[in-house]
Design a protein around this motif. Structure first.
Motif, short mmCIF file in Angstrom:
data_model
loop_
_atom_site.label_atom_id
_atom_site.label_comp_id
_atom_site.label_asym_id
_atom_site.label_seq_id
_atom_site.Cartn_x
_atom_site.Cartn_y
_atom_site.Cartn_z
N UNK A 1 3.55 -3.60 -8.06
CA UNK A 1 3.38 -3.27 -9.54
C UNK A 1 2.07 -2.51 -9.76
N UNK A 2 0.93 -2.91 -8.74
CA UNK A 2 -0.22 -2.00 -8.86
C UNK A 2 -0.04 -0.60 -8.22
N UNK A 3 0.67 -0.70 -7.35
CA UNK A 3 0.82 0.61 -6.60
C UNK A 3 1.47 1.68 -7.63
N UNK A 4 2.56 1.02 -8.10
CA UNK A 4 3.34 1.78 -9.42
C UNK A 4 2.28 2.35 -10.35
N UNK A 5 1.56 1.30 -10.90
CA UNK A 5 0.61 1.91 -11.84
C UNK A 5 -0.42 2.97 -11.45
N UNK A 6 -0.80 2.70 -10.30
CA UNK A 6 -1.76 3.77 -9.56
C UNK A 6 -1.29 5.11 -9.41
N UNK A 7 0.08 5.13 -9.27
CA UNK A 7 0.67 6.59 -8.79
C UNK A 7 0.61 6.90 -7.32
N UNK A 8 0.04 6.03 -6.46
CA UNK A 8 -0.07 6.39 -5.22
C UNK A 8 1.39 6.45 -4.53
N UNK A 9 1.44 7.49 -3.71
CA UNK A 9 2.48 7.81 -3.14
C UNK A 9 2.56 8.11 -1.77
N UNK A 10 1.17 8.65 -1.28
CA UNK A 10 1.07 9.06 0.14
C UNK A 10 -0.36 8.82 0.51
N UNK A 11 -0.74 9.31 1.81
CA UNK A 11 -2.00 9.21 2.40
C UNK A 11 -2.52 7.81 1.93
N UNK A 12 -2.00 6.74 2.35
CA UNK A 12 -2.28 5.35 2.10
C UNK A 12 -1.50 4.42 3.35
N UNK A 13 -2.30 3.10 3.45
CA UNK A 13 -1.80 2.12 4.31
C UNK A 13 -1.63 0.84 3.28
N UNK A 14 -0.64 0.13 3.65
CA UNK A 14 -0.60 -1.10 3.18
C UNK A 14 -0.71 -2.14 4.23
N UNK A 15 -1.58 -3.11 3.86
CA UNK A 15 -1.80 -4.30 4.66
C UNK A 15 -1.57 -5.69 3.99
N UNK A 16 -0.80 -6.35 4.92
CA UNK A 16 -0.61 -7.73 4.44
C UNK A 16 -0.50 -8.95 5.68
N UNK A 17 -1.50 -9.96 5.12
CA UNK A 17 -1.63 -10.87 5.87
C UNK A 17 -2.67 -11.97 5.49
N UNK A 18 -2.80 -12.99 6.02
CA UNK A 18 -3.71 -13.97 5.62
C UNK A 18 -5.30 -13.73 5.84
N UNK A 19 -5.54 -13.01 6.92
CA UNK A 19 -7.06 -12.78 7.35
C UNK A 19 -7.57 -11.85 6.28
N UNK A 20 -6.91 -11.23 5.28
CA UNK A 20 -7.31 -10.39 4.25
C UNK A 20 -8.20 -11.12 3.13
N UNK A 21 -8.03 -12.25 3.08
CA UNK A 21 -9.02 -13.10 2.23
C UNK A 21 -9.39 -14.46 2.77
N UNK A 22 -9.28 -14.77 4.20
CA UNK A 22 -9.77 -15.80 4.84
C UNK A 22 -11.20 -16.02 4.84
N UNK A 23 -11.65 -17.19 4.33
CA UNK A 23 -13.08 -17.54 4.19
C UNK A 23 -13.32 -18.94 4.70
N UNK A 24 -12.38 -19.85 4.91
CA UNK A 24 -12.45 -20.95 5.74
C UNK A 24 -12.09 -20.76 7.08
N UNK A 25 -12.77 -20.83 8.02
CA UNK A 25 -12.36 -20.53 9.30
C UNK A 25 -13.52 -20.82 10.31
N UNK A 26 -13.29 -21.15 11.68
CA UNK A 26 -14.21 -21.61 12.57
C UNK A 26 -14.80 -20.06 13.13
N UNK A 27 -16.20 -20.25 13.27
CA UNK A 27 -17.03 -19.26 13.91
C UNK A 27 -16.40 -19.04 15.20
N UNK A 28 -16.59 -17.93 15.82
CA UNK A 28 -15.99 -17.35 16.96
C UNK A 28 -16.90 -17.94 18.10
#
Length: 249
Positions: free
Chosen positions: A210-237
């Protein structure tokens, strides 16, 4: 002489590498994708250089330009957006240059997915959350995807997915990935990464279409999907852990 396939980066003129800019400045001929490569980057070309916009050229016509320039004794810059290693159509050009006996080199660039991650201010690989990134696309009026590389199959991995050339088909992306990731899975779309008109959308698989439709974005874009996008509770490397033996080589 030599053909140089140069990664022009994601869009901002100053994100070409130093090596790329120096190579471009030394080439008497430059072939570039006019719809993707910023005009400011062409200012790096030497005075009097032959500039060829390949946006409307066929593979045969592009190859002919490269071979002709080589035979005339000119080095050629072949500017590609992003990095030549991903979705650049460089493989078929190199195959034809091999057949024609024309030497070439590759100068890497900043890929679109890296620019998108920078815009999102996220590391795509987060300890204990996700250590795998899959770069892919969807098949629609383009080269068919190989067997086993459909979204439903890739989605079973649970890895961070980065989809190129898919903004027009975000509804399909959501439909095929939701059963594997869940509607609450973080998702983002970055259009025109690194450019002045950059647009960043953040949400979940449940609302990103719905956000993409509202924005009118059609090209020159990448879509990212996954839990690391908002991860905050994780062990240090382990890399900087105090428990790591730093006497190791």
């Amino acid at each position: 002489m030599t053909v140089y396939f140069i990664g022009a980066g994601p869009g901002a003129a100053d994100l070409i590498t130093l090596r790329g800019a120096r190579t471009l400045a030394a080439c008497q001929v430059c072939l570039y994708a006019g719809s993707l490569v910023p005009e400011e980057m062409l200012a790096e070309c030497p005075d009097g250089a032959r500039l060829v916009d390949t946006a409307r050229l066929t593979l045969d016509e592009i190859t002919a330009e490269l071979v002709t320039a080589h035979e005339a004794g000119h080095d050629v810059a072949r500017l590609h957006s992003g990095d030549p290693s991903v979705y650049s159509a460089v493989a078929e050009q190199m195959r034809r240059l091999d057949a024609a006996g024309v030497p070439y080199e590759i100068v890497p660039g900043v890929p679109a997915f890296a620019a998108a991650a920078a815009s999102l201010k996220r590391e795509l690989t987060v300890p204990t959350v996700g250590q795998t990134v899959i770069l892919t696309r969807v098949a629609h009026q383009a080269t068919a995807m190989p067997e086993g590389e459909d979204l439903a199959t890739l989605g079973r991995s649970g890895a961070l997915l980065v989809l190129h050339l898919a903004a027009r088909h975000v509804d399909r992306v959501v439909e095929e990935l939701t059963p594997h990731y869940g509607a609450d899975c973080p998702a983002a779309v970055v259009a025109y990464a690194s450019r002045e008109n950059e647009l960043v959308l953040r949400g979940t698989l449940g609302d990103i279409a719905a956000q993409v439709a509202d924005s009118g974005v059609l090209r020159t874009a990448v879509i990212l999907v996954g839990r690391t996008l908002t991860a905050s509770e994780f062990s240090d490397s382990y890399l900087y852990s105090a428990g790591r033996d730093r006497t190791e080589g």
